[in-house]
Scaffold this motif. Structure first.
Motif, PDB file in Angstrom:
ATOM      1  N   ALA A  31       0.834  -1.206   0.000  1.00 51.99           N
ATOM      2  CA  ALA A  31       0.000   0.000   0.000  1.00 51.99           C
ATOM      3  C   ALA A  31       0.873   1.262   0.000  1.00 51.99           C
ATOM      4  O   ALA A  31       0.584   2.232  -0.704  1.00 51.99           O
ATOM      5  CB  ALA A  31      -0.926  -0.006   1.223  1.00 51.99           C
ATOM      6  N   SER A  32       1.968   1.229   0.751  1.00 55.84           N
ATOM      7  CA  SER A  32       2.857   2.401   0.810  1.00 55.84           C
ATOM      8  C   SER A  32       3.477   2.666  -0.562  1.00 55.84           C
ATOM      9  O   SER A  32       3.612   3.820  -0.976  1.00 55.84           O
ATOM     10  CB  SER A  32       3.968   2.181   1.842  1.00 55.84           C
ATOM     11  N   LYS A  53      -4.529   1.338  14.685  1.00 55.00           N
ATOM     12  CA  LYS A  53      -3.065   1.133  14.666  1.00 55.00           C
ATOM     13  C   LYS A  53      -2.527   1.311  13.249  1.00 55.00           C
ATOM     14  O   LYS A  53      -1.503   1.949  13.013  1.00 55.00           O
ATOM     15  CB  LYS A  53      -2.729  -0.287  15.156  1.00 55.00           C
ATOM     16  N   GLY A  54      -3.236   0.731  12.294  1.00 58.79           N
ATOM     17  CA  GLY A  54      -2.854   0.863  10.884  1.00 58.79           C
ATOM     18  C   GLY A  54      -2.889   2.320  10.444  1.00 58.79           C
ATOM     19  O   GLY A  54      -1.942   2.811   9.818  1.00 58.79           O
ATOM     20  N   LEU A  55      -3.964   3.016  10.810  1.00 62.37           N
ATOM     21  CA  LEU A  55      -4.088   4.424  10.405  1.00 62.37           C
ATOM     22  C   LEU A  55      -2.924   5.244  10.955  1.00 62.37           C
ATOM     23  O   LEU A  55      -2.366   6.101  10.258  1.00 62.37           O
ATOM     24  CB  LEU A  55      -5.417   5.004  10.908  1.00 62.37           C
ATOM     25  N   GLU A  59      -0.182   7.297   8.848  1.00 63.10           N
ATOM     26  CA  GLU A  59       0.017   8.727   9.113  1.00 63.10           C
ATOM     27  C   GLU A  59       1.498   9.011   9.350  1.00 63.10           C
ATOM     28  O   GLU A  59       2.059   9.968   8.828  1.00 63.10           O
ATOM     29  CB  GLU A  59      -0.821   9.142  10.325  1.00 63.10           C
ATOM     30  N   GLU A  60       2.129   8.131  10.130  1.00 62.50           N
ATOM     31  CA  GLU A  60       3.560   8.300  10.418  1.00 62.50           C
ATOM     32  C   GLU A  60       4.393   8.235   9.127  1.00 62.50           C
ATOM     33  O   GLU A  60       5.423   8.899   9.004  1.00 62.50           O
ATOM     34  CB  GLU A  60       4.016   7.199  11.377  1.00 62.50           C
ATOM     35  N   ALA A  61       3.903   7.461   8.157  1.00 63.69           N
ATOM     36  CA  ALA A  61       4.615   7.346   6.869  1.00 63.69           C
ATOM     37  C   ALA A  61       4.217   8.478   5.917  1.00 63.69           C
ATOM     38  O   ALA A  61       4.634   8.486   4.752  1.00 63.69           O
ATOM     39  CB  ALA A  61       4.307   5.990   6.234  1.00 63.69           C
TER      40      ALA A  61
END
Ligand code: NAP
Ligand code: GCO
Length: 269
Positions: A31-32, A53-55, A59-61
């Motif tokens: 996905a990234s 957790k995924g979100l 966001e961090e990425a």
């Protein structure tokens, strides 16, 4: 004349991608990579806390992702998720069937219920998800489906009978979707990862009490010409290719991304 290939052929700007089970691991890395090439990302997980957790990870990425609670084995829930994505984000242009489980149990000790559960997540769910997005793709004039297969789409090994049966079936489901819906400009291909360092394979890499390598870890290093485990990020480039117009005449292919495992007889003694 057909379009020649340029960097633009790999551009996914304006495309909506649904990557199943992509809070972490291979799904997150794929996905990234799709997002880095312009796609808008939707993903699902089983519970809200896992989606959250995924979100946070997206966001961090630096990726604005859309997360949904959905069990991919539940046809009604998948249909509802795809409808919600259409309403909130747009028609799904790219589906990556990534969610999967494995149970490592010798076959004669495995219950039929366990066998069925693996088939349900790893084979029935990709059918359910593809079935849910194909009508929208037909209406939109085309789409891309990428099924995450395995070395076990080609090879067997001890303790993974259900997983191998499911991933072998997924290979043939891939070819059948390509055969049945290619006429609608839908390309359905598979990616067959080799041995990739994710939570799914963590038990196979755990160091021994004396600090030495797990025997399975050494076995994989000897079986892989690249001499290493794959990283989830190794799957990004192949996924972008299969999601983009650069692969518009590629259909029903399983692209093995395995550091050469399937080409190799193994390290000589
Ligand atoms: P992983 O680390 O175990 O992640 C699997 C993901 O699937 C998790 O996010 C999990 O959600 C999700 N999931 C499982 N069942 C689900 C369901 N019913 N509904 C929704 N989501 C569900 O696995 P991975 O190593 O990243 O593997 C991803 C895919 O690649 C799998 O299909 C796997 O078989 C395949 N694969 C892996 C390797 C490898 O070496 N790692 C090699 C070849 C193929 P939770 O958050 O609930 O755990
Ligand atoms: C196992 C592994 C696998 C891999 C992968 C190989 O126990 O053999 O977990 O099956 O994860 O699917 O491609």
């Amino acid at each position: 004349m057909a379009n020649i290939c340029t960097p633009k052929s790999f551009d996914l700007t304006g495309k909506v991608a649904l990557v199943t089970g992509a809070s972490y691991g291979i799904g997150f890395a794929i996905a990234s990579a799709l997002a880095a090439n312009g796609a808008t990302i939707c993903f699902n997980d089983l519970r809200q806390d896992l989606v959250d957790k995924g979100l946070a990870a997206y966001e961090e990425a630096g990726i604005k992702a859309h997360g949904y609670v959905c069990n991919v084995c539940d046809e009604e829930a998948v249909q509802a998720m795809v409808a919600k994505i259409k309403e909130e984000v747009g028609t799904v242009d790219i589906l990556v069937n990534n969610a999967g489980i494995i149970k490592r149990i010798p076959m004669i000790e495995m219950s039929a219920a366990d066998f069925r559960q693996v088939i349900d997540v790893d084979l029935n769910a990709p059918f359910i998800c593809a079935k849910a997005v194909i009508p929208g793709m037909i209406e939109a004039g085309g789409g891309k489906i990428i099924n995450i297969c395995s070395m076990m789409s080609e090879l067997g090994r001890e303790t993974v009978s259900a997983y191998a049966a499911a991933k072998g079936g997924l290979k043939m489901l891939t070819k059948n979707i390509a055969s049945e819906y290619g006429q609608y400009n839908i390309q359905c291909n598979g990616i067959g990862p080799g041995y990739i360092a994710t939570p799914q394979t963590a038990p196979l890499r755990e160091p021994q009490a004396d600090g030495s390598r797990h025997p399975f870890d050494s076995f994989i290093l000897a079986k892989t010409p690249a001499g290493r485990w794959g990283e989830a990020e190794d799957l990004g480039g192949p996924a972008v290719f299969l999601a983009s117009s650069a692969s518009d005449f590629v259909n029903g292919l399983i692209l093995y991304v395995d550091g050469g495992i399937l080409a190799y007889i193994g390290k000589q003694p």
